[in-house]
Design a protein around this motif. Structure first.
Motif, PDB file in Angstrom:
ATOM      1  N   GLU A  44       0.826  -1.207   0.000  1.00 57.43           N
ATOM      2  CA  GLU A  44       0.000   0.000   0.000  1.00 57.43           C
ATOM      3  C   GLU A  44       0.863   1.261   0.000  1.00 57.43           C
ATOM      4  N   ARG A  45       1.926   1.240   0.780  1.00 55.06           N
ATOM      5  CA  ARG A  45       2.815   2.404   0.830  1.00 55.06           C
ATOM      6  C   ARG A  45       3.472   2.624  -0.528  1.00 55.06           C
ATOM      7  N   HIS A  46       3.901   1.525  -1.155  1.00 55.38           N
ATOM      8  CA  HIS A  46       4.516   1.634  -2.475  1.00 55.38           C
ATOM      9  C   HIS A  46       3.510   2.165  -3.502  1.00 55.38           C
ATOM     10  N   ALA A  47       2.282   1.675  -3.445  1.00 55.01           N
ATOM     11  CA  ALA A  47       1.255   2.132  -4.389  1.00 55.01           C
ATOM     12  C   ALA A  47       0.939   3.609  -4.169  1.00 55.01           C
ATOM     13  N   ARG A  48       0.870   4.031  -2.919  1.00 55.86           N
ATOM     14  CA  ARG A  48       0.593   5.443  -2.634  1.00 55.86           C
ATOM     15  C   ARG A  48       1.732   6.321  -3.135  1.00 55.86           C
ATOM     16  N   HIS A  49       2.960   5.866  -2.932  1.00 57.29           N
ATOM     17  CA  HIS A  49       4.120   6.635  -3.400  1.00 57.29           C
ATOM     18  C   HIS A  49       4.142   6.701  -4.932  1.00 57.29           C
ATOM     19  N   ARG A  51       1.541   6.589  -6.914  1.00 62.03           N
ATOM     20  CA  ARG A  51       0.463   7.481  -7.357  1.00 62.03           C
ATOM     21  C   ARG A  51       0.887   8.943  -7.228  1.00 62.03           C
ATOM     22  N   ARG A  52       1.663   9.273  -6.197  1.00 61.82           N
ATOM     23  CA  ARG A  52       2.086  10.658  -5.992  1.00 61.82           C
ATOM     24  C   ARG A  52       3.087  11.113  -7.025  1.00 61.82           C
TER      25      ARG A  52
END
Length: 54
Positions: A44-49, A51-52
């Protein structure tokens, strides 16, 4: 309030089930769940990063 009551009920059921298992089985299941949660958090952290940065 209803969600809190439901969560406490499920917690009680889960703890009751764990109390019936031998300690090594409970610890192994806890370790598997903990690893799964760490992998999920990292993804999830990787996906959020990702997306940013788009």
């Amino acid at each position: 309030m209803l969600v809190l009551v439901a969560a406490l009920l499920l917690l009680g059921i889960a703890l009751g089930a764990v109390a019936q298992l031998p300690l090594p089985v409970s610890l192994a299941a806890g370790a598997v769940i903990g690893c799964w949660l760490l992998i999920f958090a990292a993804r999830e952290r990787h996906a959020r990063h990702a997306r940013r940065t788009r």
